[in-house]
Design a protein around this motif. Structure first.
Motif, PDB file in Angstrom:
ATOM      1  N   ALA A 167       7.044   6.370  30.299  1.00  8.67           N
ATOM      2  CA  ALA A 167       7.351   4.939  30.402  1.00  8.67           C
ATOM      3  C   ALA A 167       8.284   4.588  29.251  1.00  8.67           C
ATOM      4  CB  ALA A 167       6.094   4.079  30.341  1.00  8.67           C
ATOM      5  N   SER A 168       8.875   3.404  29.339  1.00 12.31           N
ATOM      6  CA  SER A 168       9.720   2.913  28.250  1.00 12.31           C
ATOM      7  C   SER A 168       9.797   1.396  28.319  1.00 12.31           C
ATOM      8  CB  SER A 168      11.129   3.517  28.335  1.00 12.31           C
ATOM      9  OG  SER A 168      11.906   2.842  29.309  1.00 12.31           O
ATOM     10  N   THR A 169      10.387   0.804  27.287  1.00 14.09           N
ATOM     11  CA  THR A 169      10.609  -0.638  27.282  1.00 14.09           C
ATOM     12  C   THR A 169      12.034  -0.982  27.703  1.00 14.09           C
ATOM     13  OG1 THR A 169      11.346  -0.744  24.967  1.00 14.09           O
ATOM     14  CG2 THR A 169       8.973  -0.858  25.367  1.00 14.09           C
ATOM     15  N   SER A 170      12.720  -0.053  28.360  1.00 17.40           N
ATOM     16  CA  SER A 170      14.138  -0.259  28.676  1.00 17.40           C
ATOM     17  C   SER A 170      14.394  -1.517  29.494  1.00 17.40           C
ATOM     18  CB  SER A 170      14.694   0.955  29.429  1.00 17.40           C
ATOM     19  OG  SER A 170      14.882   2.035  28.552  1.00 17.40           O
ATOM     20  N   GLY A 200      12.612   8.261  21.536  1.00 15.16           N
ATOM     21  CA  GLY A 200      13.734   7.379  21.246  1.00 15.16           C
ATOM     22  C   GLY A 200      13.857   6.266  22.267  1.00 15.16           C
ATOM     23  N   ASN A 201      15.069   6.011  22.722  1.00 16.54           N
ATOM     24  CA  ASN A 201      15.315   4.807  23.518  1.00 16.54           C
ATOM     25  C   ASN A 201      15.215   5.008  25.021  1.00 16.54           C
ATOM     26  OD1 ASN A 201      17.636   6.349  23.849  1.00 16.54           O
ATOM     27  ND2 ASN A 201      18.978   4.593  23.956  1.00 16.54           N
ATOM     28  N   SER A 202      15.029   6.247  25.515  1.00 16.05           N
ATOM     29  CA  SER A 202      15.171   6.483  26.951  1.00 16.05           C
ATOM     30  C   SER A 202      14.148   7.478  27.469  1.00 16.05           C
ATOM     31  CB  SER A 202      16.591   7.005  27.244  1.00 16.05           C
ATOM     32  OG  SER A 202      16.671   7.553  28.532  1.00 16.05           O
ATOM     33  N   SER A 203      13.356   7.058  28.452  1.00 19.46           N
ATOM     34  CA  SER A 203      12.412   7.990  29.074  1.00 19.46           C
ATOM     35  C   SER A 203      13.148   9.021  29.920  1.00 19.46           C
ATOM     36  CB  SER A 203      11.390   7.234  29.926  1.00 19.46           C
ATOM     37  OG  SER A 203      12.020   6.429  30.894  1.00 19.46           O
ATOM     38  N   SER A 222      18.195   0.362  23.923  1.00 18.19           N
ATOM     39  CA  SER A 222      17.694   0.106  22.574  1.00 18.19           C
ATOM     40  C   SER A 222      16.187  -0.123  22.576  1.00 18.19           C
ATOM     41  CB  SER A 222      18.397  -1.122  21.975  1.00 18.19           C
ATOM     42  OG  SER A 222      19.781  -0.955  21.933  1.00 18.19           O
ATOM     43  N   GLY A 223      15.517   0.400  23.600  1.00 15.23           N
ATOM     44  CA  GLY A 223      14.073   0.262  23.678  1.00 15.23           C
ATOM     45  C   GLY A 223      13.381   1.437  23.025  1.00 15.23           C
ATOM     46  N   ILE A 224      12.107   1.622  23.381  1.00  8.87           N
ATOM     47  CA  ILE A 224      11.378   2.807  22.940  1.00  8.87           C
ATOM     48  C   ILE A 224      10.736   3.450  24.162  1.00  8.87           C
ATOM     49  CG2 ILE A 224      10.986   2.212  20.533  1.00  8.87           C
ATOM     50  CD1 ILE A 224       8.290   1.068  21.268  1.00  8.87           C
ATOM     51  N   ASP A 258      13.344   6.755  15.799  1.00  9.78           N
ATOM     52  CA  ASP A 258      13.685   5.507  15.111  1.00  9.78           C
ATOM     53  C   ASP A 258      12.439   4.640  14.890  1.00  9.78           C
ATOM     54  OD1 ASP A 258      14.692   3.090  14.252  1.00  9.78           O
ATOM     55  OD2 ASP A 258      16.319   3.016  15.709  1.00  9.78           O
ATOM     56  N   LYS A 259      11.861   4.750  13.699  1.00  8.39           N
ATOM     57  CA  LYS A 259      10.633   4.003  13.403  1.00  8.39           C
ATOM     58  C   LYS A 259      10.906   2.524  13.159  1.00  8.39           C
ATOM     59  CE  LYS A 259       9.677   6.781  10.021  1.00  8.39           C
ATOM     60  NZ  LYS A 259      10.803   7.718  10.268  1.00  8.39           N
ATOM     61  N   VAL A 260      12.085   2.210  12.675  1.00  8.38           N
ATOM     62  CA  VAL A 260      12.445   0.801  12.480  1.00  8.38           C
ATOM     63  C   VAL A 260      12.451   0.076  13.829  1.00  8.38           C
ATOM     64  CG1 VAL A 260      14.251  -0.785  11.725  1.00  8.38           C
ATOM     65  CG2 VAL A 260      13.765   1.262  10.378  1.00  8.38           C
ATOM     66  N   ASN A 261      12.987   0.726  14.847  1.00 10.57           N
ATOM     67  CA  ASN A 261      13.006   0.123  16.175  1.00 10.57           C
ATOM     68  C   ASN A 261      11.590   0.029  16.751  1.00 10.57           C
ATOM     69  OD1 ASN A 261      14.379  -1.052  18.389  1.00 10.57           O
ATOM     70  ND2 ASN A 261      14.348   0.877  19.492  1.00 10.57           N
ATOM     71  N   GLN A 262      10.772   1.035  16.480  1.00  8.45           N
ATOM     72  CA  GLN A 262       9.378   0.968  16.930  1.00  8.45           C
ATOM     73  C   GLN A 262       8.680  -0.230  16.300  1.00  8.45           C
ATOM     74  OE1 GLN A 262       7.416   4.791  16.243  1.00  8.45           O
ATOM     75  NE2 GLN A 262       9.289   5.887  16.825  1.00  8.45           N
ATOM     76  N   LEU A 263       8.871  -0.408  14.993  1.00  8.54           N
ATOM     77  CA  LEU A 263       8.245  -1.520  14.285  1.00  8.54           C
ATOM     78  C   LEU A 263       8.784  -2.865  14.789  1.00  8.54           C
ATOM     79  CD1 LEU A 263       6.216  -2.094  11.971  1.00  8.54           C
ATOM     80  CD2 LEU A 263       8.195  -2.210  10.422  1.00  8.54           C
ATOM     81  N   ARG A 264      10.077  -2.899  15.055  1.00  3.30           N
ATOM     82  CA  ARG A 264      10.705  -4.126  15.568  1.00  3.30           C
ATOM     83  C   ARG A 264      10.033  -4.570  16.869  1.00  3.30           C
ATOM     84  NH1 ARG A 264      15.543  -2.212  16.164  1.00  3.30           N
ATOM     85  NH2 ARG A 264      16.356  -2.907  14.151  1.00  3.30           N
ATOM     86  N   HIS A 265       9.793  -3.615  17.777  1.00  8.16           N
ATOM     87  CA  HIS A 265       9.147  -3.941  19.044  1.00  8.16           C
ATOM     88  C   HIS A 265       7.719  -4.463  18.832  1.00  8.16           C
ATOM     89  CE1 HIS A 265      12.513  -1.983  21.025  1.00  8.16           C
ATOM     90  NE2 HIS A 265      12.024  -2.364  22.194  1.00  8.16           N
TER      91      HIS A 265
END
Length: 447
Positions: A256-259, A101-104, A266-268, A293-300
């Protein structure tokens, strides 16, 4: 040339203290409200990712490259293109990645929790053991320490050196005590020192010989692409490949994450590990979720495109961050250099500067800064249980305030360092004053 505070006599110290107190009161009259307590991206940094809100409109194709509909259930461990993007960021094969999800931080908490209740790859659950310990590199990341404290795990301090953790001590502890189940690591631009592990340190990690079969290195590579400079960057040996080369493929979990790349919260997030570890993780994960959240993955993926898009994006982050770090370092140099009342790191990336005051001064410095309107991370936060044995380390987080605010905060901080250092030194006698003290009758008699 500045005179060291330690070389001043008490009269000189009092005179300097009087002038600095006047300056401090002027700051109090300004009613400042500046916060450098956490490494939050600034609004300008968040603006860099606003285009991400436009890449998936209501008419967009939300099918990922393997044909899965990102609007629906399924895909337990992440869509392929997100694995490829995070794999490039983390420098690992996409087949060795699970997207979360959004947080490592949430993932790391989950790993500790699973180890407590169900063990690691068939080992005894930690909750059934008489004692469980974790090595904590200090100064280090307070939220790592909070996780192990929450689960009642005993934390063992190991000092952070310019090259990384004291590996002589790490090797000794890990090989001799089977109750030690892990170590927290931020290997690149470490929180809070900004130091990165040397090649030798990474190789020694990969070649550890733990007494516990379920020992794991928690390799939180949070700042892997967070450079401040194009040409002065720290480089890290990739730990999974090094562990495999050393015959220890299952030794590490890499996070790791994109935070701090896109939107914090709202990262991955992702974990990379050996295939054996991933099988163990998936066996638990399938009971926890049908998929993140695959929509958020695709968005990134649609926003960044590939690793080159990430690199260019992070250059824009660096353009915002670099002047703030350099301003702090310049002000510290101007205000504190030569006084021998503190030292600080000068990192090439990451989110923090680590400041070491005279022993016994950190809490008083933080309190004095807060009284004048600058909030810092609590003194001691970079140590387990919030207890810095020397009361000297303070984490500086320059990212969130504006550049003018950072300059004001750095000058006030330096002023507080001077005042508190003088207060401590004025309670002590200089060598000359000590020698000039009259000899007591008792000592005369002894002679």
């Amino acid at each position: 040339m500045k005179k060291k505070y330690s070389e001043m006599n008490q009269t000189e110290r009092k005179e300097v203290y009087k002038e600095l107190t006047k300056e401090y009161k002027d700051y109090q009259y300004k009613a400042l409200n500046l916060n450098m307590s956490r490494g939050k991206p600034s609004p300008e940094q968040l603006d860099l990712s606003m285009g991400m809100m436009d890449v998936l409109g209501s008419t967009a194709d939300l099918t990922c490259e393997d044909g899965a509909d990102c609007r629906n259930y399924g895909v337990l461990d992440g869509i392929p293109e997100a694995k490829e993007l995070l794999g490039d960021i983390m420098e690992v094969n996409p087949n060795n990645i699970i997207i979360y999800g959004n947080s490592s931080l949430n993932v790391m908490f989950d790993f500790i929790s699973r180890s407590m209740t169900h063990g690691v790859m068939g080992s005894t659950p930690w909750c059934r053991l008489p004692k469980v310990k974790f090595i904590c590199v200090v100064p280090g990341y307070d939220r790592h320490f909070a996780i192990t404290e929450y689960f009642g795990i005993e934390m063992v301090n190991v000092p952070m050196l310019p090259t990384g953790p004291d590996m002589d001590l790490v090797e000794k502890l890990v090989s001799s005590d089977d109750s030690i189940k892990g170590i927290w690591c931020v290997p690149k631009y470490s929180n809070p020192t900004g130091n990165s592990y040397s090649d030798e340190t990474v190789r020694r990690f990969a070649r550890l010989k733990p007494a516990a079969a379920d020992f794991r290195i928690y390799w939180d590579n949070a700042y892997t692409v967070h450079h401040l400079y194009d040409h002065h960057q720290d480089h890290l040996i990739e730990i999974l490949a090094e562990c495999k080369r050393a015959g220890n493929p299952d030794l590490v979990y890499k996070f790791a994450s994109t935070s701090k790349i896109s939107f914090p919260g709202s990262g991955i997030a992702a974990c990379a590990a050996s295939l054996n570890n991933l099988e163990d993780i998936r066996n638990q994960l399938k009971f926890q979720t049908i998929g993140h959240d695959k929509v958020n993955q695709l968005r990134h993926v649609r926003f960044f495109g590939d690793i080159h898009g990430v690199v260019e994006h992070m250059r824009l982050h660096a353009d915002i961050m670099r002047p703030k770090f350099e301003a702090v370092e310049t002000i510290f140099e101007e205000e504190l250099s030569g006084l021998e009342i503190g030292s600080w790191t000068k990192p090439n990336g990451g989110y923090f500067i680590s400041f070491d005051a005279l022993p016994g001064c950190a809490k008083a410095i933080v309190a004095k800064a807060k009284k004048a309107g600058v909030v810092l991370t609590s003194a001691g936060a970079s140590y387990p249980y919030g207890k810095d044995p020397m009361d000297s380390n303070i984490r500086i987080a320059p990212s969130y305030p504006s550049l003018p605010e950072i300059k004001t905060a750095a000058k006030l901080f330096a002023l507080c360092v001077k005042l508190v250092s003088l207060e401590q030194l004025m309670d002590e006698k200089t060598p000359a004053e000590e020698a000039a003290k009259p000899v007591s009758d008792e000592k005369k008699t002894a002679k």
